[in-house]
Scaffold this active site. Structure first.
Site, PDB file in Angstrom:
ATOM      1  CE1 TYR A 144      -3.527  -2.611   0.699  1.00 39.31           C
ATOM      2  CE2 TYR A 144      -4.627  -0.547   1.188  1.00 39.31           C
ATOM      3  CZ  TYR A 144      -4.686  -1.886   0.888  1.00 39.31           C
ATOM      4  OH  TYR A 144      -5.909  -2.493   0.786  1.00 39.31           O
ATOM      5  CE  LYS A 193       1.615 -17.796  -2.314  1.00 41.42           C
ATOM      6  NZ  LYS A 193       0.696 -18.951  -2.381  1.00 41.42           N
ATOM      7  CG  ASP A 225      -2.357 -20.118  -1.063  1.00 40.80           C
ATOM      8  OD1 ASP A 225      -1.769 -20.031   0.040  1.00 40.80           O
ATOM      9  OD2 ASP A 225      -1.925 -20.837  -1.992  1.00 40.80           O
ATOM     10  CG  ASP A 249      -8.075  -4.556   1.730  1.00 41.22           C
ATOM     11  OD1 ASP A 249      -9.004  -4.046   2.370  1.00 41.22           O
ATOM     12  OD2 ASP A 249      -8.017  -4.557   0.480  1.00 41.22           O
ATOM     13  CG  ASP A 253     -13.696  -6.719   2.569  1.00 41.87           C
ATOM     14  OD1 ASP A 253     -13.465  -5.964   3.534  1.00 41.87           O
ATOM     15  OD2 ASP A 253     -14.142  -6.319   1.478  1.00 41.87           O
TER      16      ASP A 253
HETATM   17  C1  IPM Z   1     -10.375  -0.938   4.030  1.00 37.80           C
HETATM   18  C2  IPM Z   1     -10.607  -0.403   2.643  1.00 37.80           C
HETATM   19  C3  IPM Z   1      -9.439   0.499   2.266  1.00 37.80           C
HETATM   20  C4  IPM Z   1      -8.179  -0.361   2.284  1.00 37.80           C
HETATM   21  C5  IPM Z   1      -9.583   1.207   0.924  1.00 37.80           C
HETATM   22  C6  IPM Z   1     -10.885   1.982   0.847  1.00 37.80           C
HETATM   23  C7  IPM Z   1      -8.413   2.107   0.646  1.00 37.80           C
HETATM   24  O1  IPM Z   1     -10.785  -1.432   1.737  1.00 37.80           O
HETATM   25  O2  IPM Z   1     -10.292  -0.135   4.981  1.00 37.80           O
HETATM   26  O3  IPM Z   1     -10.296  -2.159   4.167  1.00 37.80           O
HETATM   27  O4  IPM Z   1      -7.879  -1.039   1.296  1.00 37.80           O
HETATM   28  O5  IPM Z   1      -7.491  -0.361   3.299  1.00 37.80           O
HETATM   29 MG    MG Z   2     -10.858  -3.352   2.622  1.00 34.45          MG
END
Ligand code: IPM
Ligand code: MG
Length: 360
Positions: A144, A193, A225, A249, A253
């Site tokens: 990032y 990884k 993975d 990240d 999710d």
């Molecule tokens: C998160 C989001 C952010 C990230 C984006 C919006 C930049 O997906 O906070 O997880 O990738 O960190």
């Molecule tokens: Mg995210």
């Protein structure tokens, strides 16, 4: 009882951000009444709205406001309106900027299955049973924040993103994850990884070195993975997962969606001290913004997390969490978590039910 005045910077942001934050502010007020705490809240522009009004997603005065506060409460940022903007004029750039500028290297995202919402998950209830995990994501390093550029290669235009981690960056996040594991189930999965990436090999070395100081914590190394797969196969076997920025990240999710109720999950971004930024895991949901139907619970639970991690107000945090549970157990649902959508209630109705259920 009078308590020290705590300063909270409030960044509503875009989409449903301001409306869910509005409900969280009602909860703050209620804890002042119930417990005698004192909060001084001040709002700042952040994200798309700041681009529109100030020409930048993270105005200097917003950053100053946060730096002078004890904690930050954030709604959500982003929306289609700014999706095609150049990098400097994107809400996401503001998010990355605030994390870096405030030194928030650790992102804590719990994925807890609320018993009464099990039916909302896409996973079978028996697979989900007992799932209660935390993803600890490194937040200010890796791909990032590495150098990014375009260049002319032998085959034409090329793009480069570099991934860099130093020992100190890995060590501080890993240590924090071990500390969190000690307060919970004492199991830590370090995700990397290492079969391919040099940064992951360094990561693993550091984890093994720090692990010596935490003999009580059961440590496993999981390739990313494989972890993505195991999260679906045996989610309840995880306690704390620690990983680098991009893997975190993606996995956070996935972990959030396991619970079926992303509208319920809160998160904290922390640095070295007690200061923290708290926000719901969900995004700005531009499709439902302004309709008064969004779920404020994730933001309300972010206040509870702030009380626990930044202020040490455990009693008030427990009061918020118990009120949320009571309201859900009584069958009240916003549209996102309702099975019968025709019975769904709105944002302010949910907020009101929760503050009325709060007790000392
Ligand atoms: C998160 C989001 C952010 C990230 C984006 C919006 C930049 O997906 O906070 O997880 O990738 O960190
Ligand atoms: Mg995210």
């Amino acid at each position: 009882m009078t308590a020290e005045v705590k300063k909270i910077a409030v960044l509503g942001g875009d989409g449903i951000g301001p409306e869910v934050v509005g409900e969280a502010l009602k909860v703050l007020k209620k804890t002042e009444e119930l417990f005698g705490y004192q909060f001084e809240t001040e709002s700042g522009l952040f994200g798309g709205i700041a681009i529109d009004e100030k020409g930048t997603p993270l105005p200097q005065e917003t950053l100053e406001l946060c730096k002078n506060a004890d904690a930050v409460l954030l709604g959500a940022v982003g929306g289609p309106k700014w999706d095609n903007n150049s990098k400097e004029l994107r809400p996401e750039t503001g998010l990355l900027g605030i994390r870096k500028a405030l030194g928030l290297f650790s992102n804590i995202r719990p994925a807890t299955v609320f018993d009464c919402l099990k039916e909302a998950s896409t996973l079978k209830p028996e697979v989900l049973e007992g799932t209660d995990l935390i993803v600890v994501r490194e937040l200010t390093g890796g791909i990032y924040f590495g150098e990014k550029f375009r260049r002319e290669g032998a085959q034409g235009e090329e793009a480069v993103d570099t991934c860099v981690y130093n020992v100190q960056e890995v060590e501080r996040i890993v240590r924090q994850a071990f500390d969190i594991a000690m307060t919970r189930g004492k199991r830590l999965a370090s995700v990397d990884k290492a079969n391919v990436l040099e940064t992951s090999r360094l990561w693993r070395e550091v984890v093994n070195r720090v692990a010596v100081e935490y003999p009580e914590v059961e440590l496993e190394h999981v390739l990313v993975d494989n972890c993505a797969m195991q999260l679906l196969r045996r989610p309840s076997s995880f306690d704390v997962i620690v990983t680098e920025n991009m893997f975190g990240d993606i996995l956070s999710d996935e972990a959030a969606m396991l619970t079926g109720s992303i509208g319920m999950l809160s998160s904290a971004s922390l640095g070295e001290g007690s200061f923290g930024l708290y926000e719901p895991v969900h995004g700005s949901a531009p499709d439902i913004a302004g309709q008064g139907i969004s779920n404020p619970i994730a933001t309300i639970l972010s206040v509870a997390l702030m009380f626990r991690l930044t202020f040490g107000y455990h009693e008030a945090a427990a009061s918020i969490e118990a009120a949320v549970k009571e309201v859900l157990d009584a069958g009240h649902r916003t549209g996102d978590i309702a099975v019968d959508k025709s019975k769904a209630i709105g944002t302010t109705a949910m907020g009101d039910l929760i503050i009325n259920a709060m007790k000392k």
